[in-house]
Design a protein around this motif. Structure first.
Motif: not given
Length: 385
Positions: A67, A59, A55, A21, A48-49, A23, A69
């Motif tokens: 992640v 999650v 997120a 992921m 993708s945030h 972020v 971040l």
């Protein structure tokens, strides 16, 4: 494609890719990093945030292994989101990405204390992110290592250090005696140490704080030299944190510093720190040579000069870290008659550096992190190892 990516792909990881992921409040950064993830068969982008709140809300559904971040984001920043992400998914690995400002370095080190696994310095501009080969290599390599670690928690398969590029894993818990039996262990030096040298990387800041909380009262008679893989700005702040943990003066090493007992010298980011003789004194030398083992600062140059100057009065510790930096220097210290302790796999975030050190056959112990401080203190105070 990076060396670790090729290694992972060859192992067949593409059939079960690492779930990632991203972020970040920058749509450009999310797009670039997402493309890098998707271009490597060993990884897949699951979400993708643009901020931490999205997120955290996603999650559980997206179920990432890693992640990436960002720190500074609207609505909910990275530091606020971090503990919420870890609360929702306890086996998650979080890689913090931040630019090299002092404020962001402080926040990144705080994030490590709150449970982030590692950090990566991000170029200050979107164009810098696009064009920086070093940023891409470091980001992808760290995601792959942490992703392998996440998967090994499920499979229980041990790591197999070798060829300078370990496959990271976490074995099923085993008694300490059984763990030691898989390594060739040398006897400790019979000479009381006159220096303590430490090398670390991924997971190192947390491990160093734990270690110095244990050994602060025991290092009054020896200087301590540290190479932690970190960029500029971060190393100065790390030294401040270690000073608080140990109750001892700590700072980045400066060229010409005369080593003094009870003081902690941290290799500054972007420079190699080595030691040299100057009359009756040992002094710090900073060099601006090329990276060693892809690292600058690197552990090997420091350990090599520790071995040359202190010989069998050297005590070295290799803590958690990615790659194999330090293994060459461990060989130098071992052949000079010094003593080396490596952190064990179970308590390492990444068992690359300590695993490579253990497999040189030059270590005197391979120990869990909570035991290293007690052992080091006993040795420094003149007790039996």
């Amino acid at each position: 494609m990076s060396a670790i990516a090729r290694h992972t792909n060859a192992a067949g990881a593409a059939t079960n890719p690492i779930r990632v992921m991203v972020v970040d409040d920058s749509v450009v950064v999310r797009g670039i990093v997402g493309r890098w993830i998707e271009e490597d068969p060993a990884m897949t982008l699951v979400a993708s945030h643009r901020n931490g709140r999205l997120a955290v809300d996603d999650v559980t559904k997206s179920n990432p292994d890693v992640v990436i971040l960002d720190i500074e984001m609207p609505d909910m920043d990275g530091l606020t989101a971090l503990p919420l992400l870890l609360e929702k998914k306890r086996d998650l690995f979080v890689l913090v990405a931040s630019t090299l400002t002092r404020r962001n370095a402080e926040i990144s080190l705080k994030a490590l204390q709150l449970g982030a696994a590692d950090y990566v310095p991000k170029p200050e501009t979107n164009s810098g992110v696009t064009t920086s080969a070093d940023f891409r290599r470091e980001l992808v390599d760290k995601v792959l290592h942490l992703g392998q670690r996440a998967r090994s928690r499920v499979t229980g398969r041990p790591s197999t250090p070798g060829s300078g590029m370990p496959v990271i894993g976490r074995p099923a818990p085993a008694p300490a005696a059984k763990a030691k039996a898989s390594f060739t262990i040398r006897a400790y030096s019979s000479v009381r140490p006159r220096i303590l040298a430490i090398g670390s990387s991924t997971g190192g800041p947390q491990a160093l704080n734990t270690l110095f909380g244990e050994i602060g009262s025991s290092i009054g008679q020896v200087p301590v030299v540290i190479t932690q893989h970190m960029p500029p700005t971060f190393t100065a702040i790390l030294a401040e944190h270690l000073s608080k943990a140990a109750g001892r003066p700590a700072a980045e090493g400066k060229d010409g510093d005369v080593l003094a007992p009870g003081r902690i010298y941290v290799a500054p980011g972007g420079k190699h720190m080595i030691l040299a003789r100057h009359g009756a004194d040992t002094v710090v030398r900073l060099t601006d040579g090329p990276p060693v083992n892809f690292c600058k600062p690197a552990v090997d140059p420091l350990f090599k000069t520790v071995a040359e100057i202190y010989g069998n009065a050297s005590l070295a510790v290799v803590l958690t870290g990615m790659g194999s930096d330090g293994a060459g220097g461990v060989g130098d210290i071992g052949r000079a008659g010094g003593s080396i302790i490596a952190q064990d796999e179970e308590t390492s975030v990444v068992w690359g550096m300590p695993g490579a050190a253990a497999h040189t056959g030059q270590c005197s112990d391979v120990l869990p992190l909570p035991e290293i401080g007690r052992k080091v203190s006993r040795i420094l105070l003149g007790g039996r190892p």
